[in-house]
Design a protein around this motif. Structure first.
Motif, short mmCIF file in Angstrom:
data_model
loop_
_atom_site.label_atom_id
_atom_site.label_comp_id
_atom_site.label_asym_id
_atom_site.label_seq_id
_atom_site.Cartn_x
_atom_site.Cartn_y
_atom_site.Cartn_z
N UNK A 1 0.79 -1.25 -0.05
CA UNK A 1 0.12 0.03 0.11
C UNK A 1 0.76 1.27 -0.08
N UNK A 2 0.38 2.41 -0.66
CA UNK A 2 1.24 3.59 -0.51
C UNK A 2 0.83 4.43 0.53
N UNK A 3 1.73 4.93 1.09
CA UNK A 3 1.67 6.14 2.21
C UNK A 3 1.17 7.29 1.46
N UNK A 4 -0.22 7.75 1.88
CA UNK A 4 -0.54 9.02 1.31
C UNK A 4 -0.10 10.39 1.97
N UNK A 5 0.12 9.95 3.27
CA UNK A 5 0.88 11.14 4.21
C UNK A 5 1.52 10.58 5.35
N UNK A 6 2.65 11.39 6.05
CA UNK A 6 3.35 10.78 7.20
C UNK A 6 3.45 12.23 8.09
N UNK A 7 2.84 11.79 9.26
CA UNK A 7 3.05 13.23 10.27
C UNK A 7 4.16 12.68 11.11
N UNK A 8 5.24 13.59 11.37
CA UNK A 8 6.48 13.47 11.89
C UNK A 8 7.12 14.63 12.12
N UNK B 1 5.88 10.20 1.93
CA UNK B 1 4.45 10.44 1.33
C UNK B 1 4.67 9.95 -0.30
N UNK B 2 3.87 9.07 -0.67
CA UNK B 2 3.92 8.45 -2.13
C UNK B 2 4.69 7.16 -2.18
N UNK C 1 4.97 9.88 17.92
CA UNK C 1 6.06 10.13 17.33
C UNK C 1 5.97 10.24 15.73
N UNK C 2 5.38 9.26 15.19
CA UNK C 2 5.06 9.21 13.94
C UNK C 2 3.52 8.59 13.60
N UNK C 3 3.19 9.15 12.42
CA UNK C 3 1.74 8.61 11.99
C UNK C 3 1.76 8.43 10.51
N UNK C 4 1.39 7.16 10.19
CA UNK C 4 1.42 6.83 8.70
C UNK C 4 -0.12 6.94 8.32
N UNK C 5 -0.38 7.25 7.08
CA UNK C 5 -1.81 7.43 6.60
C UNK C 5 -1.81 6.66 5.33
N UNK C 6 -2.58 5.43 5.29
CA UNK C 6 -2.78 5.25 3.93
C UNK C 6 -4.47 5.27 3.68
#
Length: 281
Positions: free
Chosen positions: A21-28, A39-40, A102-107
């Motif tokens: 799956x692709x990471x749509x966004x990453x908060x860190x 992202x991407x 500390x980090x959030x991955x979004x799909x």
């Protein structure tokens, strides 16, 4: 407390949610997250190595190796004592405060925060090969291809280091933490404070095999960790862990707790049952 089986279970869960799956966004907040252009990227695989978790991401499609995003990257987290990865549906309330992530991955369908890890880094191919922790790990007990003879050799090389301290050194054998240390040595009848080098290779190998069996059983069960599953939940999950001052379940001697090693980690044991036996056996 995250130990080897905890991290392998987490890896199984994240693998099902992220692999392919692709990471749509990453908060860190780490600047390196932006440098690596996460992202991407498509997640290729998720793996556990001892108490370490690695999320491997492919290079950005179309990016050259000299461009930002042109190299694959691994997201490395070490959970320490209290860290954890979570997974939520879009819009689902979180169980822990957002400021602890500390980090959030979004799909497209999930949000995956990592709360309070002891360590978080982004590793390219060279950094992964040379990493100060990963490059020195001993064999992982939950790796089907783990070389237990190599783990035994690393343990015996520690010589006078107490057994309870030695088997928690991740550079010798990866995955054992405080719970399994105390439970495993009780079940084997071994003195946690005896020098590891006094035990024969056969004894140490049997100890590691027993530890692997315990961890595999807990990983397969999907239930809260226990070492006394055959006796039912009403009788308690552990033999000695966190039972200081209570009677031994085998001989009724009071369980004791002493601290060991540079990190002064707690070791629970029965003074009567764990006399060590014949170290040559």
């Amino acid at each position: 407390m995250p130990e080897g089986d905890t991290l392998h279970a987490t890896a199984l869960t994240l693998r099902a949610l992220l692999a392919g799956r692709r990471l749509e966004a990453v908060d860190c907040e780490l600047a390196a997250a932006e440098d690596w252009r996460l992202p991407g990227r498509v997640v290729e695989r998720v793996e556990a190595r001892g108490k370490n978790l690695l999320i491997h991401c492919a290079a950005l499609e179309g990016a050259g190796v000299e461009q930002p995003g042109g190299l694959p990257v691994a997201i490395w987290t070490h959970m320490g004592m209290t860290g954890s990865w979570h997974s939520y549906r879009l819009g689902e309330p979180w169980q822990l405060p957002r400021e602890r992530a500390r980090i959030v991955l979004h799909t497209q369908r999930r949000v995956l925060p990592c709360f309070s890890p002891e360590a978080l880094e982004f590793l390219g191919p060279r950094g992964l090969a040379r990493h100060r922790v990963l490059a020195t790990l001993g064999p992982d007990l939950l790796d089907p291809d783990a070389d237990l003879d190599e783990a035994v050799a690393r343990l015996r090389a520690l010589g006078e280091v107490p057994l309870g301290d030695a088997i928690m050194r991740q550079s010798a054998v990866a995955g054992i933490g405080n719970v399994y240390k105390s439970e495993l040595l009780f079940l084997a009848g071994r003195d946690p404070f005896a020098p590891v080098g006094a035990l024969s290779p056969a004894t140490l190998r049997a100890l590691l095999e027993r530890g692997r069996e315990l961890m595999q059983a807990n990983l397969a069960s999907g239930r809260p960790r226990r070492t006394r599953a055959e006796l039912g939940p009403s009788r308690g999950r552990y033999w000695v862990y966190e039972r200081s001052g209570q009677p031994c379940r085998r001989c009724a001697t009071l369980i004791r707790m002493r601290r060991q090693g540079a990190l002064v980690r707690s070791t629970y044991f029965c003074p009567r049952c764990q006399d060590g036996g014949d170290s040559s056996s």
